[in-house]
Design a protein around this motif. Sequence first.
Motif, PDB file in Angstrom:
ATOM      1  N   GLN A   1       0.828  -1.196   0.000  1.00 44.81           N
ATOM      2  CA  GLN A   1       0.000   0.000   0.000  1.00 44.81           C
ATOM      3  C   GLN A   1       0.875   1.263   0.000  1.00 44.81           C
ATOM      4  O   GLN A   1       1.982   1.254   0.514  1.00 44.81           O
ATOM      5  CB  GLN A   1      -1.004   0.007   1.164  1.00 44.81           C
ATOM      6  CG  GLN A   1      -0.404   0.014   2.540  1.00 44.81           C
ATOM      7  CD  GLN A   1      -0.200  -1.375   3.118  1.00 44.81           C
ATOM      8  OE1 GLN A   1       0.066  -2.336   2.421  1.00 44.81           O
ATOM      9  NE2 GLN A   1      -0.274  -1.464   4.425  1.00 44.81           N
ATOM     10  N   PRO A   2       0.392   2.336  -0.599  1.00 43.39           N
ATOM     11  CA  PRO A   2       1.164   3.576  -0.658  1.00 43.39           C
ATOM     12  C   PRO A   2       1.589   4.038   0.736  1.00 43.39           C
ATOM     13  O   PRO A   2       0.790   4.029   1.671  1.00 43.39           O
ATOM     14  CB  PRO A   2       0.190   4.574  -1.279  1.00 43.39           C
ATOM     15  CG  PRO A   2      -0.812   3.739  -2.007  1.00 43.39           C
ATOM     16  CD  PRO A   2      -0.915   2.459  -1.230  1.00 43.39           C
ATOM     17  N   GLY A   3       2.852   4.391   0.857  1.00 39.60           N
ATOM     18  CA  GLY A   3       3.380   4.861   2.136  1.00 39.60           C
ATOM     19  C   GLY A   3       3.915   3.756   3.020  1.00 39.60           C
ATOM     20  O   GLY A   3       4.562   4.024   4.031  1.00 39.60           O
TER      21      GLY A   3
ATOM     22  N   TYR B   1      10.528   8.818  -2.642  1.00 38.68           N
ATOM     23  CA  TYR B   1       9.358   8.070  -2.171  1.00 38.68           C
ATOM     24  C   TYR B   1       8.383   9.002  -1.462  1.00 38.68           C
ATOM     25  O   TYR B   1       7.171   8.969  -1.702  1.00 38.68           O
ATOM     26  CB  TYR B   1       9.802   6.935  -1.251  1.00 38.68           C
ATOM     27  CG  TYR B   1       8.698   5.989  -0.809  1.00 38.68           C
ATOM     28  CD1 TYR B   1       7.719   5.548  -1.683  1.00 38.68           C
ATOM     29  CD2 TYR B   1       8.661   5.521   0.495  1.00 38.68           C
ATOM     30  CE1 TYR B   1       6.720   4.669  -1.278  1.00 38.68           C
ATOM     31  CE2 TYR B   1       7.673   4.637   0.912  1.00 38.68           C
ATOM     32  CZ  TYR B   1       6.699   4.215   0.018  1.00 38.68           C
ATOM     33  OH  TYR B   1       5.716   3.346   0.428  1.00 38.68           O
TER      34      TYR B   1
ATOM     35  N   HIS C   1       6.652  11.256  -4.031  1.00 34.96           N
ATOM     36  CA  HIS C   1       5.658  10.498  -4.793  1.00 34.96           C
ATOM     37  C   HIS C   1       4.413  10.258  -3.930  1.00 34.96           C
ATOM     38  O   HIS C   1       3.282  10.422  -4.395  1.00 34.96           O
ATOM     39  CB  HIS C   1       6.259   9.175  -5.253  1.00 34.96           C
ATOM     40  CG  HIS C   1       5.412   8.435  -6.235  1.00 34.96           C
ATOM     41  ND1 HIS C   1       5.920   7.472  -7.050  1.00 34.96           N
ATOM     42  CD2 HIS C   1       4.088   8.481  -6.527  1.00 34.96           C
ATOM     43  CE1 HIS C   1       4.969   6.978  -7.817  1.00 34.96           C
ATOM     44  NE2 HIS C   1       3.838   7.570  -7.501  1.00 34.96           N
ATOM     45  N   PHE C   2       4.619   9.911  -2.663  1.00 33.01           N
ATOM     46  CA  PHE C   2       3.488   9.677  -1.766  1.00 33.01           C
ATOM     47  C   PHE C   2       2.678  10.962  -1.552  1.00 33.01           C
ATOM     48  O   PHE C   2       1.447  10.936  -1.591  1.00 33.01           O
ATOM     49  CB  PHE C   2       3.973   9.125  -0.421  1.00 33.01           C
ATOM     50  CG  PHE C   2       2.841   8.833   0.521  1.00 33.01           C
ATOM     51  CD1 PHE C   2       2.017   7.737   0.330  1.00 33.01           C
ATOM     52  CD2 PHE C   2       2.585   9.672   1.589  1.00 33.01           C
ATOM     53  CE1 PHE C   2       0.958   7.473   1.176  1.00 33.01           C
ATOM     54  CE2 PHE C   2       1.529   9.416   2.452  1.00 33.01           C
ATOM     55  CZ  PHE C   2       0.707   8.317   2.245  1.00 33.01           C
TER      56      PHE C   2
ATOM     57  N   TYR D   1       0.643  11.633  -4.595  1.00 31.77           N
ATOM     58  CA  TYR D   1      -0.483  10.693  -4.610  1.00 31.77           C
ATOM     59  C   TYR D   1      -1.591  11.167  -3.661  1.00 31.77           C
ATOM     60  O   TYR D   1      -2.765  11.178  -4.032  1.00 31.77           O
ATOM     61  CB  TYR D   1       0.009   9.298  -4.223  1.00 31.77           C
ATOM     62  CG  TYR D   1      -1.076   8.376  -3.746  1.00 31.77           C
ATOM     63  CD1 TYR D   1      -2.014   7.846  -4.634  1.00 31.77           C
ATOM     64  CD2 TYR D   1      -1.175   8.034  -2.402  1.00 31.77           C
ATOM     65  CE1 TYR D   1      -3.024   7.007  -4.197  1.00 31.77           C
ATOM     66  CE2 TYR D   1      -2.181   7.195  -1.950  1.00 31.77           C
ATOM     67  CZ  TYR D   1      -3.099   6.678  -2.848  1.00 31.77           C
ATOM     68  OH  TYR D   1      -4.094   5.850  -2.406  1.00 31.77           O
ATOM     69  N   GLU D   2      -1.213  11.573  -2.449  1.00 36.96           N
ATOM     70  CA  GLU D   2      -2.212  12.041  -1.481  1.00 36.96           C
ATOM     71  C   GLU D   2      -2.969  13.270  -1.986  1.00 36.96           C
ATOM     72  O   GLU D   2      -4.124  13.480  -1.629  1.00 36.96           O
ATOM     73  CB  GLU D   2      -1.557  12.356  -0.138  1.00 36.96           C
ATOM     74  CG  GLU D   2      -1.264  11.129   0.692  1.00 36.96           C
ATOM     75  CD  GLU D   2      -0.882  11.487   2.110  1.00 36.96           C
ATOM     76  OE1 GLU D   2      -0.075  12.433   2.313  1.00 36.96           O
ATOM     77  OE2 GLU D   2      -1.392  10.813   3.018  1.00 36.96           O
TER      78      GLU D   2
ATOM     79  N   LEU E   1      -0.247   8.558  -9.481  1.00 35.37           N
ATOM     80  CA  LEU E   1      -0.706   7.213  -9.162  1.00 35.37           C
ATOM     81  C   LEU E   1      -0.073   6.784  -7.841  1.00 35.37           C
ATOM     82  O   LEU E   1       0.956   7.329  -7.433  1.00 35.37           O
ATOM     83  CB  LEU E   1      -0.305   6.246 -10.271  1.00 35.37           C
ATOM     84  CG  LEU E   1      -0.990   6.471 -11.626  1.00 35.37           C
ATOM     85  CD1 LEU E   1      -0.379   5.569 -12.683  1.00 35.37           C
ATOM     86  CD2 LEU E   1      -2.492   6.237 -11.499  1.00 35.37           C
ATOM     87  N   PRO E   2      -0.647   5.810  -7.158  1.00 35.36           N
ATOM     88  CA  PRO E   2      -0.064   5.389  -5.885  1.00 35.36           C
ATOM     89  C   PRO E   2       1.346   4.841  -6.058  1.00 35.36           C
ATOM     90  O   PRO E   2       1.608   4.087  -6.992  1.00 35.36           O
ATOM     91  CB  PRO E   2      -1.003   4.295  -5.383  1.00 35.36           C
ATOM     92  CG  PRO E   2      -1.996   4.048  -6.436  1.00 35.36           C
ATOM     93  CD  PRO E   2      -1.829   5.051  -7.513  1.00 35.36           C
ATOM     94  N   PRO E   3       2.261   5.208  -5.165  1.00 36.24           N
ATOM     95  CA  PRO E   3       3.611   4.656  -5.251  1.00 36.24           C
ATOM     96  C   PRO E   3       3.635   3.217  -4.748  1.00 36.24           C
ATOM     97  O   PRO E   3       2.941   2.868  -3.801  1.00 36.24           O
ATOM     98  CB  PRO E   3       4.426   5.565  -4.323  1.00 36.24           C
ATOM     99  CG  PRO E   3       3.431   6.077  -3.336  1.00 36.24           C
ATOM    100  CD  PRO E   3       2.118   6.170  -4.082  1.00 36.24           C
ATOM    101  N   ASP E   4       4.420   2.401  -5.406  1.00 38.50           N
ATOM    102  CA  ASP E   4       4.645   1.027  -4.962  1.00 38.50           C
ATOM    103  C   ASP E   4       5.918   1.036  -4.122  1.00 38.50           C
ATOM    104  O   ASP E   4       6.984   1.412  -4.621  1.00 38.50           O
ATOM    105  CB  ASP E   4       4.803   0.107  -6.174  1.00 38.50           C
ATOM    106  CG  ASP E   4       5.002  -1.352  -5.798  1.00 38.50           C
ATOM    107  OD1 ASP E   4       5.345  -1.652  -4.627  1.00 38.50           O
ATOM    108  OD2 ASP E   4       4.819  -2.200  -6.675  1.00 38.50           O
TER     109      ASP E   4
END
Length: 167
Positions: free
Chosen positions: A17-19, A51, A54-55, A58-59, A64-67
Amino acid sequence: MRMIASRTEDAWHGLRQPGAYEWWYFDALSEDREYGLVAIWFCGIPFSPDYNAHFEAYERGRALPPDPCDYAAFSFALYHRGRPIAYALVEYDTFTASTTRPMVSAGRNLLTYDPATATYHLNVDVDLTEVTTPIPVAIGRRLTGTFSFRNLNENWLSPSWWLPAGG
C-alpha cells in the motif's frame, strides 16, 4: 510499527500500500569480536525524498499510488573494534523478497537463510560511486563480500538470554 524477531515470521509481509515500508535488519559480530557489521534492506525506504514526494503527490491526487518496492535501498556498515571502516546507503529500483522464508535482496545485495545448516548467507556488492551517503575513504570504490553466519546461541530469542537475571 510492528517489530518481528522470529524465524517463523522472518519473511516479507507483502506490504504494497502507498506509504508502506518494511525493512530487514541484520547485524553480526566475528567470533573474536574484532569485526561487526550491520546490513539493512528496505522496501519503501521512509528516508527517500523521492518516495516521500511520490506519496505526497499521490495524497494530493496528482500521481498514481507509489509502490514501495519501487523505492528499495540497502544500507551496510562494517566496523573494526567498534569504529566504522565502511558505510553505504544506496537506493535501488530492484527488490525481491520471499513471503515464506528469510530471503531479501536489493540491487546485488542478498540475505538468505539455510535451515538445514542454520546458516545465514550474506552477499554484499555495493558500487560506492552510487552511494547516497558515503564515508570519505570509500568514495569511488566497490564494496563486495560474501559472509556466512551461524547463531552460536540457538536460544537468542529467549528472554532469558537477553534480560538480566531476575528481569
